[in-house]
Enzyme design. Structure first.
Site, PDB file in Angstrom:
ATOM      1  CD  GLU A   1       9.776  -1.785  -5.866  1.00 47.59           C
ATOM      2  OE1 GLU A   1       8.639  -2.041  -6.244  1.00 47.59           O
ATOM      3  OE2 GLU A   1      10.187  -0.619  -5.697  1.00 47.59           O
TER       4      GLU A   1
ATOM      5  CG  ASN B   1      12.650   4.134 -17.372  1.00 45.59           C
ATOM      6  OD1 ASN B   1      12.523   3.489 -16.335  1.00 45.59           O
ATOM      7  ND2 ASN B   1      12.937   3.573 -18.539  1.00 45.59           N
ATOM      8  CD  GLU B   2       9.686   9.513 -17.847  1.00 42.82           C
ATOM      9  OE1 GLU B   2       9.131   8.790 -16.992  1.00 42.82           O
ATOM     10  OE2 GLU B   2       9.785   9.186 -19.049  1.00 42.82           O
TER      11      GLU B   2
ATOM     12  N   GLY C   1       0.828  -1.214   0.000  1.00 38.12           N
ATOM     13  CA  GLY C   1       0.000   0.000   0.000  1.00 38.12           C
ATOM     14  C   GLY C   1       0.852   1.249   0.000  1.00 38.12           C
ATOM     15  CE1 TYR C   2       5.653   0.916   1.044  1.00 42.08           C
ATOM     16  CE2 TYR C   2       7.195   1.986  -0.433  1.00 42.08           C
ATOM     17  CZ  TYR C   2       6.949   1.301   0.735  1.00 42.08           C
ATOM     18  OH  TYR C   2       7.985   1.003   1.570  1.00 42.08           O
TER      19      TYR C   2
END
Lengths: 398, 374, 398, 374
Positions: free
Chosen positions: A244, A384-385, A127-128
């Site tokens: 992660e 990626n930004e 739950g992020y």
């Protein structure tokens, strides 16, 4: 400089291979290789097989029942399981919450939750993210207000992968509005059975519902479910994100994807010849293979540094960018390879035991789905930004 | 040299755009996609009544258009709205071939098409990939007429077609251009349909033919239909490219709106220069796509080499620009861009599938080189 | 919608072609086609030939001795002269200063300078850019201080193309430091023979010295050399830039470049076959040709709009970006085509009448030089980054 | 698995980097480039004295290195400094072949090379483009020894070579691998040299051979030199790729410094996000280039297919990354990046020319496909 594995590492690799030959059910292997839909039971079965061998806590130290492997061993395991088309290990309990509890959880939390994760008693979800926040994790709006020995939680989480299977969710919640946005965040463990928790599936453009919205309305959470200290959750969250990011390059997935692509390009005919012999297509495949060869070495360099005890830095941002670009290119080429049969959407054909036949070759729909689904690779886990921004700041110091 | 639409086409564009803007919503498209018909019968009726199908036919065939720019005007709007009606199948492919090859005998049927009758185009086959001349289906003359046997693949809107324009070989080998004939085959017995939904909306079917039709079901010269099929495919490709352009325009609008409204790290994400520059690059490519569509529309009636060279040039460019627009628009939206519910999802899927119809970018690049060398 | 020229336009095209067949010296044609070095005399000769025919003031109205052509005619002329390998018209007097004087100059300035430009009496150069300013033109530092009936000018200009041949320079100078940077700029005409003017060549990476630094030290400039009003120079400068941006797409150059590329790829052999038959190379050539076909139409659409009286907007930014990308890609492919002979740098072989032979084919060095030299295309005239910013602001309104 | 340099290589890298940083300046390079020698005699002497040439040879040939990672360490520094000394020609190509094929008889000459003697490598020919096996130059046995006639092209540093390792055909057709022999031919009569400067620094020559050499000028087996030539070319390509990596690193440093220091529109241009992201992408590609060089260096002594597959993979990647680094670095610098005077100019020219030596990106892509299929 030595690009080859040591004898010990080779022996370990052989051990993993033998285990996979022996224990990975053919049914599962075929489903993964064929892009079929995996069920909750499939994942649970594979977890149990690994746990029996003591290989489920891949990233865990031995004291918590994990493997205690170093970075190279973890890489070898990852590489071999991916190549063998094993289901992935569902990461939320094992690679995300587990390490956080080991580092920041209380003894009671560790004793209670960690064995349950290994035994498959709890299926955790994450739950992020919240609606409208995306990569801006610190802007958490879900609130947790202390009332006696409970928190009352209200808010909404989104992009909760496989939340539909979960018994528990670990959440970032706001416990204070003072200071910088990062300062008032806490890390809370919530039972999905609690009254006020509602899960709604989000269907993605590949037609699948692997992610969910989780609504939290006046959910009562016992204070002992707080991890670490109140308002220190940002520290734990960042620690989790670093974890992660191991295997962020996805080399194994890319290699398996490239193999699949070559197989398909060998079967498809364009203008009477196998597509793999078409110079334009062969050029694109070779290009991405060459990029992958280099990226695999960048990955090994990072892993070797990690095994030697160096903390992963912005290199993981570079791996994230190049790794996703390569995987997405492989996905695009595979979609291209299947030709007109990219069009039919016969979803039922992906279910095990369904008697619905696919239209065209059975690899066509999975190819299209993978193309659409893996657009996520460059979006999630820090887009990626955001990665470019990290590189610019920490390596280039611009 | 003149890049203005004629008054008639301007009116067609305006009224079609208005009609579709009023009639189409994401919910309506979602419903059409899951319906058994696989398109919206209301919309189809509306289009026919507006004369949109007629705009695809020249005056001497009962229409009031039929030029490349008529196709591009209509299909840009079709793409803009994201709809998936059987316009190209019926109006350009089956209908176009009936009008061109069928002569007076088929004039009534063309009139019916302009009025809204749906005729499927059963041409491509499972092993054909993008090769237009790949026809294995056989037609044999017998005492009852023609016996047609074979398999057709990805016949779009087959489930709602009352009949099919079927191509079959009356001579020659599988990949020869000579020996291909066209037949009008009614739906029903002997025409087995397995239909299924498509990525990006609409339905298609695998069609198994084992049917006998009367002698007058042959449309046009026996064994000599290929040139007309290629012309019709060129026109359909022009329409498809214009549709892709319309899709790109709507995607562009959604993305720019999103960049303006969505806030992250304390400001609208459209204020981030890296995204501004990428959006500018996307716009440049959409402008290229527009010019490519104009080039093709202006040459669909040219001599074969010129026409087909433009077909391949434009389809190649549209394929490349399409992929860029799909991937960049999703990326700039972030997660929301990947959801089925948000309007973008349908459009990017449709735009992606453009590259899987009538030949992908590489197929046409190779073809362009071959045609240029000739 | 009609993609073809009208009969009048076709007739005009034939007239231009006939003129070029008749009047463009073969010597010049060969030099331009062969990438040989052009001298001042070459340009002057070609200007005189055009002027004799009344075709030098391409963008000028008839009342000032120009052609009075519309945008389509100008395009046809541009296209045909480029294809015929005529030298370019040196733009500084004709396409830059000329239009400014016609719009903002005094009657006396017009009467004096415009005929001299057509007759080749004055060779003008441009004093816009300054060191360290690049695309940020408004940051002009060169000062002009009024003293009686003169300005005293001090400062430095750079990137002054063909300044080594020039008799005169038009300059942006700062006459006031008040207000926004744009507000205190004036537009001044300066005689290059004036004491205090010094020209120093800048050698670029292609080995050529086509641009210069111009140093201005206490240069006395009569006040009548001020164009328009003091401190209004920014308006004139921007007007000039709009004019500079006609033919910004460079379609003619791209087409001539593509033809040259095809010719070279037909002559070069790779693996025993002509390079043009190599599928990888053919694919890249075809790709850029397809892009050019579309861009040429975008260009015509803009021209048709201009001929219909519409002011050019941000479309010219799109043409600038795509046009330079295409030309640079053609340059890169041409460099690639010449193979190992891209390496020798035998500069003397480019001089007319030099008896130094090139190493390898005579097209090799010009190919390499063009690749390096044309990196400028995306830098000057407002860099492509600035163009993206313009698009973002004016079209996208981000 | 280990990506640390050995202590010896780390020392070599450190001392070479320090030496070149102290000795090389843009002025010095400009002078070397315009000198008749076409390189810096001082630098060459210095390199020899430091043992850099010896690092290119294995111990049993009198050196103290010779592995792939020795080449990559040395040449990354060579590239970093932008120098153009005859290291690869003498130390890897001519010298490497003398050491491999020449046996004991050539041991003294190899020792001389390690000490600084310059031997040219006269192999490629005007029509060869990038085909290593394309040799037309003929060698015929006669009573005096061997008579060699033919033309060699782009023989780098020919003007300062005291002798040449010349390849010539003693049998077979122009593009066959069999029938190629190697000869040691002293500079001088019968070896006509037209020398000229190169883009990116240094000099090369077209060499016309009409010379007779004694029988013992034949190095290695008659007609059987190709395999050794291919191995030497693989090693030279590894060196060239490492050199390209060094060039990229210096270019990256210059560009980042420029972005930090150069102000436009009121702030350092490095604050513009669009440039930050492009610079980040450039960095990602340089990291890829570094890994590609490691891959090749780790496989130069592998079996032929593995080795050559890595040669082609790495050279292809270096070609693509090189073009990106050249074009982006110039673009981010703006006009100053195009001037000969500023340090960038020399480096981008040198990096561009890397793609024109030993096969360009496309040549190697095609070769990679061929080798992978085999």
């Amino acid at each position: 400089m030595d690009l080859t594995y040591t004898d010990e590492q080779k022996a370990f690799r052989d051990e993993v291979r033998a285990f996979l030959d022996d224990k990975l059910p053919k049914r599962q292997r075929d489903k993964v290789a064929g892009g079929k839909r995996l069920t909750k039971a499939d994942y649970e079965e594979w977890h149990a097989i690994l746990n029996e061998r003591g290989w489920l806590g891949v990233t865990w130290p031995a004291e918590f029942g994990g493997t205690g492997w170093d970075a190279v061993q973890r890489h070898i395991f990852e590489e071999e399981t991916t190549r063998a088309h094993a289901p992935r290990i569902v990461p939320f309990g094992l690679n995300m919450l587990g390490p956080v509890l080991m580092k920041f959880g209380s003894k009671a939390q560790q004793d209670h939750y960690l064995p349950r994760i290994l035994n498959g008693d709890d299926w955790w979800c994450q739950g992020y993210s919240e609606p409208g926040a995306g990569s801006d994790l610190a802007s958490v709006k879900t609130t947790a207000v202390r009332e006696g020995d409970h928190y009352i939680v209200n808010g909404q989480k989104t992009w909760t992968t496989l939340g539909q299977y979960a018994d528990k969710i670990f959440c970032l919640v706001r416990t204070s509005k003072e200071g910088k946005p990062q300062q008032g965040i806490s890390f809370l463990l919530i039972d999905m059975d609690s009254p006020g928790v509602e899960v709604r599936p989000i269907v993605l453009i590949d037609g699948e519902a692997e992610v969910n919205e989780v609504w939290l309305s006046d959910v009562k959470v016992p204070v002992e479910n707080l991890v670490g200290e109140e308002n220190k959750g940002w520290t734990y969250a960042k620690y989790l994100l670093t974890h992660e990011r191991t295997n962020i390059a996805g080399v194994g997935f890319a290699q398996a994807g490239l193999e699949n692509l070559k197989r398909i390009a060998g079967l498809e005919k364009a203008g009477g010849r196998p597509l793999i012999e078409n110079p334009f297509f062969a050029a694109k495949m070779a290009q991405v293979e060459i990029d992958l060869m280099a990226m695999a070495t960048t990955n090994l360099r990072t892993i070797a540094a990690a095994a030697a005890g160096q903390a992963p830095g912005a290199e993981s941002s570079m791996l994230k960018i190049k790794g996703t670009v390569i995987r997405q290119e492989i996905n695009a080429l595979t979609r291209q390879a299947v030709g007109p049969f990219a069009m039919p959407f016969v979803s039922e054909a992906l279910d095990e035991g369904s008697n619905v036949e696919p239209v065209g070759p059975d690899y066509a729909l999975p190819a299209t789905q993978a193309y659409f689904n893996n657009r996520k690779l460059s979006i999630y886990g820090g887009s990626n930004e955001v990665q470019r921004q990290i590189i610019s700041k920490t390596i280039l110091e611009l | 040299m003149n890049f203005q639409l004629t008054e008639e086409r301007q009116m067609l564009q305006d009224s079609l755009r208005r009609y579709l803007a009023d009639s189409v919503s994401p919910e309506m498209l979602a419903q059409a996609t899951t319906s058994a018909a696989g398109h919206s019968e209301t919309l189809w009726k509306g289009l026919a009544e507006m004369g949109v199908i007629g705009a695809l036919f020249p005056e001497d065939k009962g229409g009031f258009g039929g030029a490349g720019f008529d196709l591009s005007v209509v299909f840009e709007e079709v793409g803009r709205a994201g709809v998936f009606e059987p316009l190209a199948e019926t109006g350009i492919l089956a209908g176009g071939l009936l009008a061109e090859l069928g002569g007076e005998a088929q004039a009534d049927r063309v009139e019916a098409i302009i009025g809204g009758a749906i005729i499927g185009f059963a041409h491509s086959e499972p092993g054909a990939r993008y090769d237009l001349e790949h026809v294995e289906t056989k037609a044999k003359k017998d005492s009852d007429g023609w016996r047609i046997t074979g398999r057709k693949s990805l016949v779009t809107h087959a489930g709602v077609a009352e009949a099919f324009l079927v191509t079959a070989r009356t001579g020659g080998e599988t990949t020869e251009t000579d020996g291909i004939s066209a037949f009008l085959v009614p739906a029903g017995e002997g025409v087995d349909i397995r239909d299924y939904p498509l990525n990006g909306g609409g339905r298609a079917a695998e069609v198994t033919l084992d049917v006998t039709v009367p002698a007058d079901a042959l449309i046009g010269p026996e064994g000599g239909a290929y040139a007309a099929i290629e012309r019709a495919a060129a026109r359909a490709t022009c329409a498809l490219c214009a549709e892709a352009l319309g899709l790109m325009e709507t995607i562009r609008g959604l993305t720019v709106d999103y960049l303006k409204n969505r806030k992250q790290f304390g400001q609208p994400i459209g204020k981030f220069q890296a995204l501004q520059h990428r959006m500018a690059d996307m716009l440049v490519e959409i402008e290229q796509a527009r010019s490519a569509v104009i080039n093709l529309a202006g040459h669909v009636d040219a001599d074969r080499t010129t026409r087909e060279r433009h077909v391949s040039a434009t389809k190649n460019l549209i394929g490349r620009a399409g992929r860029l627009v799909v991937e960049e628009s999703i990326q700039m939206h972030g997660g929301i861009g990947m959801t089925e519910e948000y309007a973008l999802g349908h459009l990017v899927k449709r735009l992606t599938m453009v590259d899987h119809r009538f030949g992908d970018a590489d197929h046409h690049l190779e073809r362009f080189i071959r045609l240029s060398a000739a």
